[in-house]
Design an enzyme around this catalytic site. Structure first.
Site, PDB file in Angstrom:
ATOM      1  N   SER A  11       0.849  -1.198   0.000  1.00 19.29           N
ATOM      2  CA  SER A  11       0.000   0.000   0.000  1.00 19.29           C
ATOM      3  C   SER A  11       0.880   1.242   0.000  1.00 19.29           C
ATOM      4  O   SER A  11       1.623   1.490   0.956  1.00 19.29           O
ATOM      5  CB  SER A  11      -0.890   0.035   1.243  1.00 19.29           C
ATOM      6  OG  SER A  11      -1.424   1.345   1.380  1.00 19.29           O
ATOM      7  N   HIS A  36      -1.271  -1.375  -4.179  1.00 16.92           N
ATOM      8  CA  HIS A  36      -2.553  -1.048  -3.547  1.00 16.92           C
ATOM      9  C   HIS A  36      -2.628   0.454  -3.279  1.00 16.92           C
ATOM     10  O   HIS A  36      -1.731   1.037  -2.672  1.00 16.92           O
ATOM     11  CB  HIS A  36      -2.644  -1.845  -2.244  1.00 16.92           C
ATOM     12  CG  HIS A  36      -3.948  -1.740  -1.517  1.00 16.92           C
ATOM     13  ND1 HIS A  36      -5.049  -2.504  -1.845  1.00 16.92           N
ATOM     14  CD2 HIS A  36      -4.327  -0.985  -0.461  1.00 16.92           C
ATOM     15  CE1 HIS A  36      -6.045  -2.219  -1.025  1.00 16.92           C
ATOM     16  NE2 HIS A  36      -5.638  -1.292  -0.175  1.00 16.92           N
ATOM     17  N   ASP A  38      -4.862   3.458  -1.548  1.00 15.36           N
ATOM     18  CA  ASP A  38      -5.897   3.713  -0.547  1.00 15.36           C
ATOM     19  C   ASP A  38      -6.438   5.125  -0.679  1.00 15.36           C
ATOM     20  O   ASP A  38      -5.753   6.096  -0.338  1.00 15.36           O
ATOM     21  CB  ASP A  38      -5.303   3.530   0.856  1.00 15.36           C
ATOM     22  CG  ASP A  38      -5.136   2.070   1.213  1.00 15.36           C
ATOM     23  OD1 ASP A  38      -6.110   1.316   1.070  1.00 15.36           O
ATOM     24  OD2 ASP A  38      -4.030   1.683   1.635  1.00 15.36           O
ATOM     25  N   MET A  40      -9.091   7.891   0.517  1.00 20.41           N
ATOM     26  CA  MET A  40      -9.928   8.225   1.690  1.00 20.41           C
ATOM     27  C   MET A  40     -10.468   9.638   1.551  1.00 20.41           C
ATOM     28  O   MET A  40      -9.731  10.548   1.163  1.00 20.41           O
ATOM     29  CB  MET A  40      -9.089   8.148   2.966  1.00 20.41           C
ATOM     30  CG  MET A  40      -8.379   6.821   3.160  1.00 20.41           C
ATOM     31  SD  MET A  40      -7.370   6.852   4.648  1.00 20.41           S
ATOM     32  CE  MET A  40      -6.642   5.215   4.577  1.00 20.41           C
ATOM     33  N   HIS A  69      -8.476   0.958  -3.760  1.00 24.95           N
ATOM     34  CA  HIS A  69      -9.406   0.717  -2.653  1.00 24.95           C
ATOM     35  C   HIS A  69     -10.064   2.046  -2.295  1.00 24.95           C
ATOM     36  O   HIS A  69      -9.421   2.919  -1.700  1.00 24.95           O
ATOM     37  CB  HIS A  69      -8.593   0.140  -1.472  1.00 24.95           C
ATOM     38  CG  HIS A  69      -9.378  -0.080  -0.225  1.00 24.95           C
ATOM     39  ND1 HIS A  69      -8.769  -0.285   0.999  1.00 24.95           N
ATOM     40  CD2 HIS A  69     -10.709  -0.166   0.011  1.00 24.95           C
ATOM     41  CE1 HIS A  69      -9.703  -0.453   1.924  1.00 24.95           C
ATOM     42  NE2 HIS A  69     -10.877  -0.388   1.343  1.00 24.95           N
ATOM     43  N   MET A  71     -12.232   4.189  -0.119  1.00 25.94           N
ATOM     44  CA  MET A  71     -12.889   4.345   1.189  1.00 25.94           C
ATOM     45  C   MET A  71     -13.589   5.693   1.161  1.00 25.94           C
ATOM     46  O   MET A  71     -13.203   6.643   1.855  1.00 25.94           O
ATOM     47  CB  MET A  71     -11.833   4.274   2.312  1.00 25.94           C
ATOM     48  CG  MET A  71     -11.306   2.869   2.529  1.00 25.94           C
ATOM     49  SD  MET A  71      -9.749   2.838   3.432  1.00 25.94           S
ATOM     50  CE  MET A  71      -8.618   3.054   2.065  1.00 25.94           C
ATOM     51  N   MET A 140     -11.311  -6.303   5.519  1.00 30.19           N
ATOM     52  CA  MET A 140     -10.542  -5.345   6.321  1.00 30.19           C
ATOM     53  C   MET A 140     -10.137  -6.011   7.637  1.00 30.19           C
ATOM     54  O   MET A 140     -10.982  -6.558   8.352  1.00 30.19           O
ATOM     55  CB  MET A 140     -11.378  -4.092   6.611  1.00 30.19           C
ATOM     56  CG  MET A 140     -11.723  -3.256   5.385  1.00 30.19           C
ATOM     57  SD  MET A 140     -10.318  -2.806   4.344  1.00 30.19           S
ATOM     58  CE  MET A 140      -9.296  -1.900   5.516  1.00 30.19           C
ATOM     59  N   GLY A 145      -9.046   3.693   7.556  1.00 35.82           N
ATOM     60  CA  GLY A 145      -8.839   5.118   7.794  1.00 35.82           C
ATOM     61  C   GLY A 145      -7.381   5.482   8.007  1.00 35.82           C
ATOM     62  O   GLY A 145      -6.976   6.590   7.677  1.00 35.82           O
ATOM     63  N   ASP A 178      -6.478  -6.674   4.304  1.00 37.84           N
ATOM     64  CA  ASP A 178      -5.981  -5.297   4.294  1.00 37.84           C
ATOM     65  C   ASP A 178      -5.921  -4.715   5.708  1.00 37.84           C
ATOM     66  O   ASP A 178      -6.957  -4.457   6.316  1.00 37.84           O
ATOM     67  CB  ASP A 178      -6.897  -4.446   3.405  1.00 37.84           C
ATOM     68  CG  ASP A 178      -6.331  -3.061   3.165  1.00 37.84           C
ATOM     69  OD1 ASP A 178      -5.218  -2.771   3.634  1.00 37.84           O
ATOM     70  OD2 ASP A 178      -7.025  -2.264   2.489  1.00 37.84           O
ATOM     71  N   GLY A 200       1.367  -2.107   4.119  1.00 35.16           N
ATOM     72  CA  GLY A 200       1.804  -0.722   4.011  1.00 35.16           C
ATOM     73  C   GLY A 200       3.065  -0.483   4.791  1.00 35.16           C
ATOM     74  O   GLY A 200       4.182  -0.525   4.260  1.00 35.16           O
TER      75      GLY A 200
HETATM   76  C1  DX5 Z   1      -6.471   1.083   5.954  1.00 37.24           C
HETATM   77  C2  DX5 Z   1      -5.951   0.900   4.546  1.00 37.24           C
HETATM   78  C3  DX5 Z   1      -4.810  -0.091   4.464  1.00 37.24           C
HETATM   79  C4  DX5 Z   1      -3.596   0.325   5.181  1.00 37.24           C
HETATM   80  C5  DX5 Z   1      -2.567  -0.766   5.180  1.00 37.24           C
HETATM   81  O1  DX5 Z   1      -7.455   2.032   5.963  1.00 37.24           O
HETATM   82  O2  DX5 Z   1      -6.977   0.433   3.713  1.00 37.24           O
HETATM   83  O3  DX5 Z   1      -4.517  -0.420   3.124  1.00 37.24           O
HETATM   84  O4  DX5 Z   1      -3.058   1.491   4.676  1.00 37.24           O
HETATM   85  O5  DX5 Z   1      -1.484  -0.284   5.877  1.00 37.24           O
HETATM   86  P1  DX5 Z   1      -0.757  -1.070   7.048  1.00 37.24           P
HETATM   87  O6  DX5 Z   1      -0.195  -2.308   6.400  1.00 37.24           O
HETATM   88  O7  DX5 Z   1       0.263  -0.113   7.510  1.00 37.24           O
HETATM   89  O8  DX5 Z   1      -1.791  -1.437   8.080  1.00 37.24           O
HETATM   90 ZN    ZN Z   2      -6.587  -0.541   1.552  1.00 36.01          ZN
END
Ligand code: DX5
Ligand code: ZN
Length: 222
Positions: A11, A36, A38, A40, A69, A71, A140, A145, A178, A200
């Site tokens: 990520s 990946h 993310d 938000m 992804h 969100m 998840m 977030g 994730d 990530g």
């Molecule tokens: C959470 C995200 C994840 C997250 C993963 O909201 O969807 O993709 O960034 O990161 P790590 O591996 O650091 O938990």
């Molecule tokens: Zn994600």
């Protein structure tokens, strides 16, 4: 049916954005199969990350599959922008979308693969009606977030249950995990039925991103 080889999906939320292309290439050199992204919006989740511009930059940096992804609330309004930015797969949250079947088919009609993401406290049974429509289910393993949160251990059980639901429905989607994935749990998750592992901080927090990816891939294939 034999299972596909599990995929590591770093990520970029945890990457250094001043050298995003370099970080992406280092992870791909280490065996990352998907990247990946993310997204938000500060409404569906309490944090704001980035939008199509960063996905577009990732697309310029690599030919690797881009796993986006979302969100965000009202994702239908932004699908085209992410397709144009270079997404290969777009996932929306079951909790954010009132007409999931319609949204999933809109994503597919736009020429990319479609996924559905589900929060840790949402019942897996809600997925039953669309198991044969999606290419990916994102389980998840943290409340979405933020990166860097602790893995919620009930995810092992949910992975096993979802794999059983997939077999029963004779469906072909991949299962992605994730949040909070790293060297300590990645092998166990693959054994439970996970096909795509998002990581990530465990990838981009490493001094040597390529070496860390190699280590995680070896554990996945172990
Ligand atoms: C959470 C995200 C994840 C997250 C993963 O909201 O969807 O993709 O960034 O990161 P790590 O591996 O650091 O938990
Ligand atoms: Zn994600």
């Amino acid at each position: 049916m034999s299972r596909p080889t599990p995929i590591l999906a770093p990520s970029i939320l945890a990457a250094d954005f001043t050298r995003l292309g370099e970080h992406i290439r280092q992870s791909v050199d280490g065996g990352a199969g998907w990247i990946h992204c993310d997204v938000m919006d500060g409404h569906f989740v309490p944090n704001i990350s980035y939008g199509p511009l960063v996905v577009q930059a990732a697309n310029r940096a690599t030919d690797t599959f881009l796993d986006v992804h979302l969100m965000i609330q009202r994702p239908d309004e932004y699908l085209q922008a992410f397709v144009e930015a270079g997404a290969d797969l777009i996932s929306v949250h079951i909790e954010a979308v009132p007409h999931l079947h319609r949204t999933i088919h809109r994503i597919k009609e736009s020429g990319v693969m479609a996924g559905v993401a589900i929060n840790p406290a949402t019942s897996l049974t809600l997925l039953e009606p669309i198991l044969n429509d999606v290419d990916l289910v994102v389980l998840m393993s943290v409340n979405p977030g933020f990166g860097g949160q602790s893995f919620i251990t009930s995810t092992y059980n949910r992975t096993t249950r979802l794999a059983a639901m997939r077999a029963e429905a004779d469906a072909g989607f991949r299962i992605e995990i994730d949040g909070g994935v790293g060297a300590g749990n990645i092998r166990h998750l693959v054994q439970a039925g996970a096909d795509v592992l998002v990581a990530g901080n465990s990838v981009f927090g490493a001094a040597d991103v390529t070496a860390r990816c190699r280590e995680l891939v070896a554990l996945m294939h172990g």
